[in-house]
Design a protein around this motif. Structure first.
Motif, PDB file in Angstrom:
ATOM      1  N   VAL A  65      -2.971  -8.830  13.819  1.00 26.12           N
ATOM      2  CA  VAL A  65      -2.310  -7.643  13.284  1.00 26.12           C
ATOM      3  C   VAL A  65      -3.264  -6.892  12.364  1.00 26.12           C
ATOM      4  O   VAL A  65      -3.910  -7.495  11.496  1.00 26.12           O
ATOM      5  N   VAL A  66      -3.368  -5.574  12.561  1.00 28.48           N
ATOM      6  CA  VAL A  66      -4.120  -4.704  11.654  1.00 28.48           C
ATOM      7  C   VAL A  66      -3.098  -4.091  10.696  1.00 28.48           C
ATOM      8  O   VAL A  66      -2.243  -3.306  11.103  1.00 28.48           O
ATOM      9  N   LEU A  67      -3.185  -4.471   9.427  1.00 26.32           N
ATOM     10  CA  LEU A  67      -2.206  -4.041   8.427  1.00 26.32           C
ATOM     11  C   LEU A  67      -2.785  -2.923   7.565  1.00 26.32           C
ATOM     12  O   LEU A  67      -3.874  -3.059   7.004  1.00 26.32           O
ATOM     13  N   VAL A  68      -2.055  -1.806   7.457  1.00 21.09           N
ATOM     14  CA  VAL A  68      -2.482  -0.679   6.630  1.00 21.09           C
ATOM     15  C   VAL A  68      -1.314  -0.209   5.764  1.00 21.09           C
ATOM     16  O   VAL A  68      -0.145  -0.464   6.083  1.00 21.09           O
ATOM     17  N   GLU A  69      -1.644   0.473   4.671  1.00 19.15           N
ATOM     18  CA  GLU A  69      -0.610   1.006   3.792  1.00 19.15           C
ATOM     19  C   GLU A  69       0.100   2.185   4.457  1.00 19.15           C
ATOM     20  O   GLU A  69       1.328   2.278   4.434  1.00 19.15           O
ATOM     21  N   GLN A  70      -0.681   3.091   5.030  1.00 17.36           N
ATOM     22  CA  GLN A  70      -0.157   4.265   5.707  1.00 17.36           C
ATOM     23  C   GLN A  70      -1.010   4.540   6.933  1.00 17.36           C
ATOM     24  O   GLN A  70      -2.189   4.172   6.974  1.00 17.36           O
ATOM     25  N   VAL A  71      -0.426   5.204   7.913  1.00 18.69           N
ATOM     26  CA  VAL A  71      -1.171   5.508   9.134  1.00 18.69           C
ATOM     27  C   VAL A  71      -2.410   6.338   8.826  1.00 18.69           C
ATOM     28  O   VAL A  71      -3.457   6.165   9.451  1.00 18.69           O
ATOM     29  N   ASP A  72      -2.329   7.222   7.816  1.00 18.06           N
ATOM     30  CA  ASP A  72      -3.495   8.065   7.512  1.00 18.06           C
ATOM     31  C   ASP A  72      -4.654   7.288   6.895  1.00 18.06           C
ATOM     32  O   ASP A  72      -5.757   7.803   6.781  1.00 18.06           O
ATOM     33  N   ARG A  73      -4.410   6.031   6.471  1.00 18.11           N
ATOM     34  CA  ARG A  73      -5.521   5.192   6.033  1.00 18.11           C
ATOM     35  C   ARG A  73      -6.350   4.744   7.233  1.00 18.11           C
ATOM     36  O   ARG A  73      -7.552   4.499   7.113  1.00 18.11           O
ATOM     37  N   LEU A  74      -5.692   4.647   8.384  1.00 21.36           N
ATOM     38  CA  LEU A  74      -6.378   4.227   9.603  1.00 21.36           C
ATOM     39  C   LEU A  74      -6.981   5.420  10.337  1.00 21.36           C
ATOM     40  O   LEU A  74      -8.083   5.334  10.872  1.00 21.36           O
ATOM     41  N   MET A  99       2.875   0.098   6.539  1.00 22.16           N
ATOM     42  CA  MET A  99       4.004  -0.014   5.628  1.00 22.16           C
ATOM     43  C   MET A  99       4.928   1.193   5.701  1.00 22.16           C
ATOM     44  O   MET A  99       6.121   1.078   5.420  1.00 22.16           O
ATOM     45  N   ASP A 100       4.399   2.362   6.065  1.00 27.92           N
ATOM     46  CA  ASP A 100       5.225   3.572   6.121  1.00 27.92           C
ATOM     47  C   ASP A 100       5.855   3.791   7.490  1.00 27.92           C
ATOM     48  O   ASP A 100       6.460   4.832   7.738  1.00 27.92           O
ATOM     49  N   LEU A 101       5.748   2.808   8.386  1.00 26.20           N
ATOM     50  CA  LEU A 101       6.313   2.917   9.730  1.00 26.20           C
ATOM     51  C   LEU A 101       7.157   1.675  10.031  1.00 26.20           C
ATOM     52  O   LEU A 101       6.658   0.683  10.583  1.00 26.20           O
ATOM     53  N   PRO A 102       8.443   1.693   9.681  1.00 27.66           N
ATOM     54  CA  PRO A 102       9.304   0.509   9.826  1.00 27.66           C
ATOM     55  C   PRO A 102       9.350  -0.069  11.235  1.00 27.66           C
ATOM     56  O   PRO A 102       9.502  -1.281  11.397  1.00 27.66           O
ATOM     57  N   THR A 103       9.222   0.786  12.266  1.00 25.14           N
ATOM     58  CA  THR A 103       9.274   0.264  13.629  1.00 25.14           C
ATOM     59  C   THR A 103       8.106  -0.662  13.943  1.00 25.14           C
ATOM     60  O   THR A 103       8.170  -1.430  14.909  1.00 25.14           O
ATOM     61  N   SER A 104       7.056  -0.603  13.145  1.00 28.18           N
ATOM     62  CA  SER A 104       5.891  -1.465  13.387  1.00 28.18           C
ATOM     63  C   SER A 104       6.031  -2.833  12.728  1.00 28.18           C
ATOM     64  O   SER A 104       5.284  -3.755  13.060  1.00 28.18           O
TER      65      SER A 104
END
Length: 210
Positions: A65-74, A99-104
């Motif tokens: 799993v690649v874990l990020v705070e927000q999609v824009d960090r990636l 973290m900002d995308l609950p479906t993930s």
């Protein structure tokens, strides 16, 4: 067993890319997981080639799993570059959790038995929403760049543009801590900045610009 690999990014050397580390640690713990590897860098999200992101891809195993705070960090990538990165992660068998995308978040619950159809549906929804957030992130990047260019042009026409000025007080404290024998990393931790900012303060001082 899948590994949780956290990716932390900030755009400039003056920002602390590790700021969100504690939040990601808490998030992983709440899902019964532990981050096994951290990848931290100061690079623009619009840059396709990033050293730490590539290191993550090289280190990762299928199912990680690649874990990020927000999609824009990636990503603040263009559509073509985002499609390329997304394809590379999919080929490597990686799943992105933001973290900002609950479906993930379901990807954090490794080991749980699940309905194969439901899992595929969630993945499809998650991919769609990830693409939408990636597009929003890129648009925000483009809009900010456009407004910045317009502001600079206006300031130039009015004779007010001087370029970005260093934070002299921050640099003074950095130099004082370095004179006390603190390492670059220790100084960065005490100030709350990146090591690159410490090095920049020392370079400007050496050039007589402090």
């Amino acid at each position: 067993m899948a590994s949780i690999r956290a990716y932390l990014r900030a755009s400039t050397a003056d920002q602390d890319a590790s700021r969100a580390r504690s939040a990601l640690e808490s998030f992983a713990s709440e899902h019964g997981q532990q981050v096994v590897s951290w990848y931290t860098e100061n690079e623009s999200g619009a840059k396709a080639s990033r050293t730490e992101l590539q290191r993550l891809l090289d280190d990762a195993n299928h199912g990680d799993v690649v874990l990020v705070e927000q999609v824009d960090r990636l990503t603040r990538l263009s559509r073509a570059d985002w499609d390329s990165l997304k394809g590379a992660m999919k080929d490597a068998g990686l799943r992105v959790v933001s973290m900002d995308l609950p479906t993930s978040h379901a990807a954090m619950r490794t080991g749980e038995a699940g309905d194969g159809f439901t899992e595929r549906m969630l993945d499809a929804v998650n991919d769609m929403l990830m693409d939408m957030l990636a597009a929003v992130s890129r648009k925000d990047y483009d809009d900010r760049r456009r407004r910045q260019a317009e502001g600079i042009e206006s300031a130039k026409q009015q004779g007010r543009f001087k370029g970005r000025q260093p934070d002299k007080e921050k640099h003074r404290r950095i130099l004082e801590l370095r004179r006390q024998g603190n390492s670059i990393r220790k100084t960065a931790d005490l100030i709350g900045c990146s090591p690159a900012t410490v090095q920049r303060a020392e370079r400007l001082a050496a050039e007589g610009q402090q």
